[in-house]
Design an enzyme around this catalytic site. Structure first.
Site, PDB file in Angstrom:
ATOM      1  N   ASN A 187     -76.916  23.296   6.273  1.00  0.00           N
ATOM      2  CA  ASN A 187     -76.940  21.956   6.841  1.00  0.00           C
ATOM      3  C   ASN A 187     -76.648  20.944   5.740  1.00  0.00           C
ATOM      4  O   ASN A 187     -77.165  21.064   4.625  1.00  0.00           O
ATOM      5  CB  ASN A 187     -78.295  21.667   7.485  1.00  0.00           C
ATOM      6  CG  ASN A 187     -78.284  20.388   8.295  1.00  0.00           C
ATOM      7  OD1 ASN A 187     -78.315  19.286   7.753  1.00  0.00           O
ATOM      8  ND2 ASN A 187     -78.233  20.528   9.610  1.00  0.00           N
ATOM      9  N   HIS A 188     -75.843  19.949   6.038  1.00  0.00           N
ATOM     10  CA  HIS A 188     -75.430  18.977   5.023  1.00  0.00           C
ATOM     11  C   HIS A 188     -76.607  18.188   4.463  1.00  0.00           C
ATOM     12  O   HIS A 188     -76.506  17.550   3.408  1.00  0.00           O
ATOM     13  CB  HIS A 188     -74.400  18.018   5.617  1.00  0.00           C
ATOM     14  CG  HIS A 188     -73.345  17.587   4.646  1.00  0.00           C
ATOM     15  ND1 HIS A 188     -73.623  17.190   3.352  1.00  0.00           N
ATOM     16  CD2 HIS A 188     -71.993  17.493   4.762  1.00  0.00           C
ATOM     17  CE1 HIS A 188     -72.515  16.865   2.730  1.00  0.00           C
ATOM     18  NE2 HIS A 188     -71.515  17.046   3.561  1.00  0.00           N
ATOM     19  N   ALA A 189     -77.751  18.245   5.141  1.00  0.00           N
ATOM     20  CA  ALA A 189     -78.939  17.563   4.634  1.00  0.00           C
ATOM     21  C   ALA A 189     -79.383  18.150   3.297  1.00  0.00           C
ATOM     22  O   ALA A 189     -80.057  17.476   2.509  1.00  0.00           O
ATOM     23  CB  ALA A 189     -80.076  17.657   5.649  1.00  0.00           C
TER      24      ALA A 189
END
Length: 486
Positions: free
Chosen positions: A137-139
């Site tokens: 996830n880009h988080a």
């Protein structure tokens, strides 16, 4: 090996809160090509001994998505080695890998554990003997953070005892008069009274356009515009290598940055590609009858914009992973970047150098604005006042009304190996966006890798865009030779 049980919590950065929101939910996906077959036991052993050292890869999200919670990691749950029937591969291993990665874009990550996985595909492709696919996830990280992790996990192939390094030309710059460090697309800016007035004016105009884009200002509908289901449609990825030396040659001849050159090539290639698509649409309207070809099939006044990432860290350049993970680091791990909007010039030019000149002028204008830090500031304010869902909705509305996103990340300058596995190429991209096309540039070992993420229902032939990019590079280089500029 498992890391320590759940005990510590750390808040997410504003952009991480946006990326993990179900309204957005953007995931990064990196295709690593290897020059040898991959030994899964080596990968598992390396992860068992090292994953617990990295908080993001050993933490899961809290229920409200606001904090990272350290947790136990069973690496076997995150490393997938699918059984591959040789008959299933058929004649093309590349097609098998492309189909496999495309299916991953429809499979959400399990939020009950750390948001990453690795897929090992021992399949020979066009450019590699085997492929490893890292998805997260880009988080967890932005491009700069991710490549700091790559540098920490690999060694130079030419000297296995030496850790890999990034390009030494990346140095800290004293940049904008508003004291916000910008890298990649933004070179040094001088501070004068005149430039301050331009800074204020440019910022005012940019904020008006930003507000209009969030409310009503949409790009022209073109053959590259995504449909209503673009976020959920399966995505496909395509990559192509071009010469980094050629890019640098043009950069020096035109007295511009590498990013100006890449943006110029992008404008030229998309103009050529769209011109053919419009020509094909005209033929289809005439029931397939061949029309007299017109040199320019592009409509006038196309509004075609690209979102571009801007690093907001106060200390730029790649840093050792341990330094980025330090609590008070000036080059902190995570998502510390913002977005700006670049209006691309779509049109056929008789002089290929015009694309470069327009790109350079546009970037000279964009570098002199508070646009990027103010976008980040507004997202922080919306998060605090209205919550993550509202911030994600505002961000999503902003990107929905533009056509594409473009990024450029510098990778290792020399060929590197992961525990004895030499890496042939690194092709990063992402999915979950509201666009049918993303363009990522990544330099690695003397080459520039172009990675396309496309919605195949909109763009069935991304290889033709890469063909146009290669041709644009050759045409620009030839024009410089003819004029004695090289």
């Amino acid at each position: 090996m498992k890391n320590k049980p759940e005990e510590e919590e750390e808040p997410l950065s504003p952009m991480a809160r946006v990326f993990q929101s179900p309204v957005v939910d953007i995931c990064a996906i990196i295709d690593f090509g290897f020059k040898t077959k991959i030994n899964p036991d080596v990968v598992l052993d390396a992860l068992r001994h090292n994953v617990y050292k990295h908080p993001r890869f050993s933490s899961k999200l809290s229920e409200n998505g606001a904090k990272w919670i350290e947790t136990e990691v069973n690496v076997e749950d995150h490393v997938i080695v699918p059984y591959i029937d040789p008959e299933e591969i058929g004649e093309s291993g590349q097609s098998f890998v492309d189909d496999y990665i495309s299916r991953l874009t429809t499979m959400p990550l399990d939020r009950s554990r750390p948001l990453w996985d690795i897929h090992i595909l021992n399949v020979k492709t066009t450019d590699a003997e085997a492929v490893g696919v890292l998805r997260f996830n880009h988080a967890l990280a932005d491009g700069m953070s991710f490549f700091s992790l790559v540098l920490a996990c690999t060694h130079k192939t030419s000297n296995p005892d030496v850790l890999s390094t990034s390009n030494p030309s990346v140095k800290r710059r004293t940049t904008m008069p508003h004291n916000v460090e910008k890298t990649g697309w933004f070179p040094r800016t001088m501070f004068t009274i005149g430039s301050t007035m331009r800074l204020i004016w440019n910022t005012f105009v940019d904020l008006l356009l930003l507000s209009a884009t969030m409310l009503f200002l949409k790009d022209t509908k073109t053959p590259l515009t995504g449909g209503v289901d673009v976020r959920t449609n399966p995505k496909r990825f395509y990559h192509r290598n071009i010469s980094l030396d050629d890019v640098k040659l043009i950069k020096n001849a035109m007295n511009m940055t590498i990013n100006d050159v890449l943006l110029g090539i992008t404008q030229a290639a998309l103009s050529s590609y769209m011109n053919r698509r419009y020509e094909q649409d005209k033929k289809n309207e005439k029931d397939g009858a061949l029309l007299t070809p017109f040199p320019n099939n592009l409509p006038d006044g196309i509004r075609f914009r690209a979102g571009c990432t801007v690093n907001l860290r106060s200390d730029i350049g790649f840093k050792p992973l341990a330094e980025m993970m330090a609590k008070d680091s000036k080059c902190k791990w995570g998502n510390y970047f913002s977005f700006i909007i670049l209006p691309l010039s779509i049109g056929l030019e008789t002089d290929p150098l015009v694309y470069l000149k327009k790109a350079k002028a546009m970037m000279a204008r964009k570098k002199h604005s508070y646009h990027a830090p103010l976008v980040y500031f507004f997202i922080k304010i919306i998060l605090k006042v209205f919550g993550a869902k509202a911030a994600a909705s505002v961000f999503n509305q902003y990107v929905m009304n533009i056509t594409t996103c473009v990024s450029n990340v510098m990778g290792p300058m020399e060929e590197v190996s992961f525990h004895g596995h030499p890496i042939a190429y690194i092709s990063p991209s992402s999915y979950g966006h509201s666009q049918a096309l993303l363009v990522h540039y990544t330099s690695y070992a003397g080459e520039m890798t172009i990675t396309m993420m496309v919605d195949p229902t909109v763009i069935p032939d991304p290889h033709k865009i890469c063909d146009d990019m290669e041709e644009s590079l050759k045409t620009i280089k030839a024009a410089l030779w003819e004029r004695g500029l090289l």
